[in-house]
Design an enzyme around this catalytic site. Structure first.
Site, PDB file in Angstrom:
ATOM      1  N   PHE A   1       0.842  -1.208   0.000  1.00 36.33           N
ATOM      2  CA  PHE A   1       0.000   0.000   0.000  1.00 36.33           C
ATOM      3  C   PHE A   1       0.882   1.264   0.000  1.00 36.33           C
ATOM      4  O   PHE A   1       0.863   2.045  -0.970  1.00 36.33           O
ATOM      5  CB  PHE A   1      -0.916  -0.083   1.226  1.00 36.33           C
ATOM      6  CG  PHE A   1      -1.622   1.183   1.593  1.00 36.33           C
ATOM      7  CD1 PHE A   1      -2.265   1.966   0.633  1.00 36.33           C
ATOM      8  CD2 PHE A   1      -1.674   1.592   2.925  1.00 36.33           C
ATOM      9  CE1 PHE A   1      -2.933   3.132   0.992  1.00 36.33           C
ATOM     10  CE2 PHE A   1      -2.342   2.750   3.293  1.00 36.33           C
ATOM     11  CZ  PHE A   1      -2.957   3.525   2.320  1.00 36.33           C
TER      12      PHE A   1
ATOM     13  N   THR B   1       2.550  -9.886   1.363  1.00 37.15           N
ATOM     14  CA  THR B   1       1.327  -9.086   1.552  1.00 37.15           C
ATOM     15  C   THR B   1       1.169  -8.050   0.441  1.00 37.15           C
ATOM     16  O   THR B   1       0.114  -7.444   0.312  1.00 37.15           O
ATOM     17  CB  THR B   1       1.319  -8.385   2.927  1.00 37.15           C
ATOM     18  OG1 THR B   1       2.488  -7.585   3.033  1.00 37.15           O
ATOM     19  CG2 THR B   1       1.275  -9.400   4.064  1.00 37.15           C
ATOM     20  N   GLY B   2       2.212  -7.825  -0.327  1.00 35.23           N
ATOM     21  CA  GLY B   2       2.139  -6.883  -1.450  1.00 35.23           C
ATOM     22  C   GLY B   2       1.464  -7.517  -2.658  1.00 35.23           C
ATOM     23  O   GLY B   2       1.265  -8.732  -2.703  1.00 35.23           O
TER      24      GLY B   2
ATOM     25  N   ASP C   1      13.122 -11.253  -0.870  1.00 34.08           N
ATOM     26  CA  ASP C   1      12.848 -11.086   0.563  1.00 34.08           C
ATOM     27  C   ASP C   1      14.053 -10.365   1.184  1.00 34.08           C
ATOM     28  O   ASP C   1      15.152 -10.924   1.248  1.00 34.08           O
ATOM     29  CB  ASP C   1      12.669 -12.485   1.181  1.00 34.08           C
ATOM     30  CG  ASP C   1      12.447 -12.417   2.684  1.00 34.08           C
ATOM     31  OD1 ASP C   1      12.514 -11.315   3.266  1.00 34.08           O
ATOM     32  OD2 ASP C   1      12.196 -13.493   3.278  1.00 34.08           O
ATOM     33  N   VAL C   2      13.841  -9.138   1.651  1.00 33.25           N
ATOM     34  CA  VAL C   2      14.984  -8.337   2.146  1.00 33.25           C
ATOM     35  C   VAL C   2      15.494  -8.813   3.508  1.00 33.25           C
ATOM     36  O   VAL C   2      16.492  -8.296   4.012  1.00 33.25           O
ATOM     37  CB  VAL C   2      14.669  -6.815   2.190  1.00 33.25           C
ATOM     38  CG1 VAL C   2      14.426  -6.277   0.801  1.00 33.25           C
ATOM     39  CG2 VAL C   2      13.519  -6.489   3.136  1.00 33.25           C
TER      40      VAL C   2
ATOM     41  N   SER D   1       7.134  -4.664   5.268  1.00 39.32           N
ATOM     42  CA  SER D   1       6.684  -5.308   6.515  1.00 39.32           C
ATOM     43  C   SER D   1       5.180  -5.554   6.435  1.00 39.32           C
ATOM     44  O   SER D   1       4.449  -4.715   5.922  1.00 39.32           O
ATOM     45  CB  SER D   1       6.941  -4.426   7.738  1.00 39.32           C
ATOM     46  OG  SER D   1       6.443  -5.066   8.910  1.00 39.32           O
TER      47      SER D   1
ATOM     48  N   TYR E   1       5.423  -7.200  15.885  1.00 42.27           N
ATOM     49  CA  TYR E   1       5.528  -5.989  15.047  1.00 42.27           C
ATOM     50  C   TYR E   1       6.158  -4.849  15.853  1.00 42.27           C
ATOM     51  O   TYR E   1       7.140  -4.243  15.430  1.00 42.27           O
ATOM     52  CB  TYR E   1       4.125  -5.600  14.586  1.00 42.27           C
ATOM     53  CG  TYR E   1       4.056  -4.426  13.632  1.00 42.27           C
ATOM     54  CD1 TYR E   1       4.652  -4.478  12.378  1.00 42.27           C
ATOM     55  CD2 TYR E   1       3.340  -3.273  13.985  1.00 42.27           C
ATOM     56  CE1 TYR E   1       4.545  -3.415  11.505  1.00 42.27           C
ATOM     57  CE2 TYR E   1       3.228  -2.207  13.103  1.00 42.27           C
ATOM     58  CZ  TYR E   1       3.829  -2.285  11.865  1.00 42.27           C
ATOM     59  OH  TYR E   1       3.720  -1.228  10.990  1.00 42.27           O
TER      60      TYR E   1
ATOM     61  N   ARG F   1      -7.797  -4.574   8.578  1.00 40.95           N
ATOM     62  CA  ARG F   1      -7.783  -3.224   9.142  1.00 40.95           C
ATOM     63  C   ARG F   1      -9.193  -2.656   9.132  1.00 40.95           C
ATOM     64  O   ARG F   1     -10.024  -3.026   8.311  1.00 40.95           O
ATOM     65  CB  ARG F   1      -6.865  -2.312   8.332  1.00 40.95           C
ATOM     66  CG  ARG F   1      -5.456  -2.664   8.560  1.00 40.95           C
ATOM     67  CD  ARG F   1      -4.552  -1.714   7.852  1.00 40.95           C
ATOM     68  NE  ARG F   1      -3.258  -1.839   8.469  1.00 40.95           N
ATOM     69  CZ  ARG F   1      -2.881  -1.187   9.546  1.00 40.95           C
ATOM     70  NH1 ARG F   1      -3.686  -0.334  10.112  1.00 40.95           N
ATOM     71  NH2 ARG F   1      -1.700  -1.389  10.050  1.00 40.95           N
TER      72      ARG F   1
END
Ligand code: UDP
Length: 327
Positions: free
Chosen positions: A12, A36-37, A57-58, A76, A146, A187
């Site tokens: 997002f 999730t992207g 994947d960073v 994240s 988180y 959310r």
């Protein structure tokens, strides 16, 4: 031409940041592992000659060839539902991922901005939250994965700044909304709009007297850009101080969507913060920033976006097979 690396590019916020920097004439390198992207968020950028994308994947070693001027670390999971489902990856991308990107920034002599969060304040006992407040976080609760990853991220970023002299920026992002949020990420805003569009009752958790303060994405992106270009190296809150209870928010969504459904109450999730509102004095003073888009305007744009999605999106329960990413 300046080059910026954006992690979480298909998410997002990451995708809106890609748009911003492309518009400003930068070369943009996007990275995302797509847990999730969603590539749909950036597919319009693929034909652009100044845009490159890598599925990576960073949390694993990050190699980028050529020069880099800026790094924005936005990879994240960021919704309570997501980090309940993928707690280990959430911890890794905030800790190992941040370490990899700080190391990359150091070898490239690049300035790095990391995405922190109002969650570093936990369930705050100071209201509104100023940057000086240290927070009230439960490390072993469901949100701990988180919150603590982001707190570690801030500590690590500061250490690279003080020990290595790296150019660092830390933005503490408060609740943000707008087009490209995932309809099913749990959310509150996509949940309520999705429920209204499907003709379901709106699920308010707890009594609905908990508060949040919602910032429209364009305002947030402008604040992040200004912080990156500023000299300020301490954490800065970016968010909209216009605070509202979740019950009032549900009523606004009912009015906006014209749904005839009602509000039903569900149990309050563990460690759900009771109140949240950013103090943005620093942003006002240091980067001359404050939000410009009212909730009424922003919600209308966001509702129009959700309405324009193919109807099957409304009923997609799971965005991704998270199991496939378990490592
Ligand atoms: N919430 C709710 N109904 C929902 C989803 C969320 O009442 O269907 C509440 C949630 O308990 C929290 C607030 O809305 O108090 C914001 O939740 P969200 O997950 O959007 O983000 P948070 O600010 O808690 O990270």
């Amino acid at each position: 031409m300046k080059t910026v690396l954006i992690t979480g590019a298909a998410g997002f916020l990451g995708s809106h940041l890609c748009d911003k920097f492309i518009d400003k004439g930068y070369k943009v390198i996007g990275i995302d592992n797509l847990i999730t992207g969603d590539l749909k968020n950036i597919s319009h950028l693929f034909p652009h000659e100044n845009f490159e994308f890598y599925n990576h994947d960073v949390s694993k070693f990050v190699h980028v060839s050529g020069k880099l001027d800026y790094i924005l670390h936005f990879a994240s999971p960021a919704s309570p539902i997501d980090y309940l489902k993928i707690p280990i990856q959430t911890l890794k991308v905030g800790s190992l991922g941040t370490h990899n990107l700080l190391g990359l920034a150091k070898v490239k002599n690049a300035r790095i901005l990391v995405a922190s969060t109002s969650e570093v304040y936990g369930d705050p006992t100071v209201h509104p939250q100023t940057e000086e407040y240290w927070g009230n976080v439960n490390p072993v609760g469901p949100r701990g994965v988180y919150d603590e990853a982001k707190r570690f991220q801030e500590a690590m970023t500061m250490a690279y700044h003080t020990y290595h002299g790296l150019e660092t920026r830390i933005v503490r992002i408060f609740n943000t909304y707008g087009p490209r949020m995932r309809l099913n990420d749990g959310r509150v805003l996509p949940a309520f709009i999705g429920q209204a569009l499907r003709g379901e009752d709106l699920t308010v958790f707890g009594k609905g007297n908990q508060t949040r303060s919602f910032c429209y994405v364009d305002d947030l992106v402008e604040g992040i850009y200004r912080l990156l270009m500023s000299d300020y190296t301490m954490p800065m809150n970016i968010g909209n101080p216009d605070e509202i209870t979740i019950s009032e928010f549900a009523e606004e969504i009912i009015k906006l969507t014209g749904t005839t459904q009602k509000v039903i109450n569900k149990p309050l999730p563990t460690d759900d913060p009771m109140q949240r509102q950013p103090n943005i004095d620093k942003a006002r003073k240091i980067i001359d920033w404050e939000p410009k888009v009212s909730r009424a305007e922003g919600l209308k744009i966001t509702y129009d976006y959700f309405k324009s999605l193919p109807p099957e999106e409304l009923y997609k329960k799971e965005h991704k097979d998270f199991k496939a990413f378990e490592k």
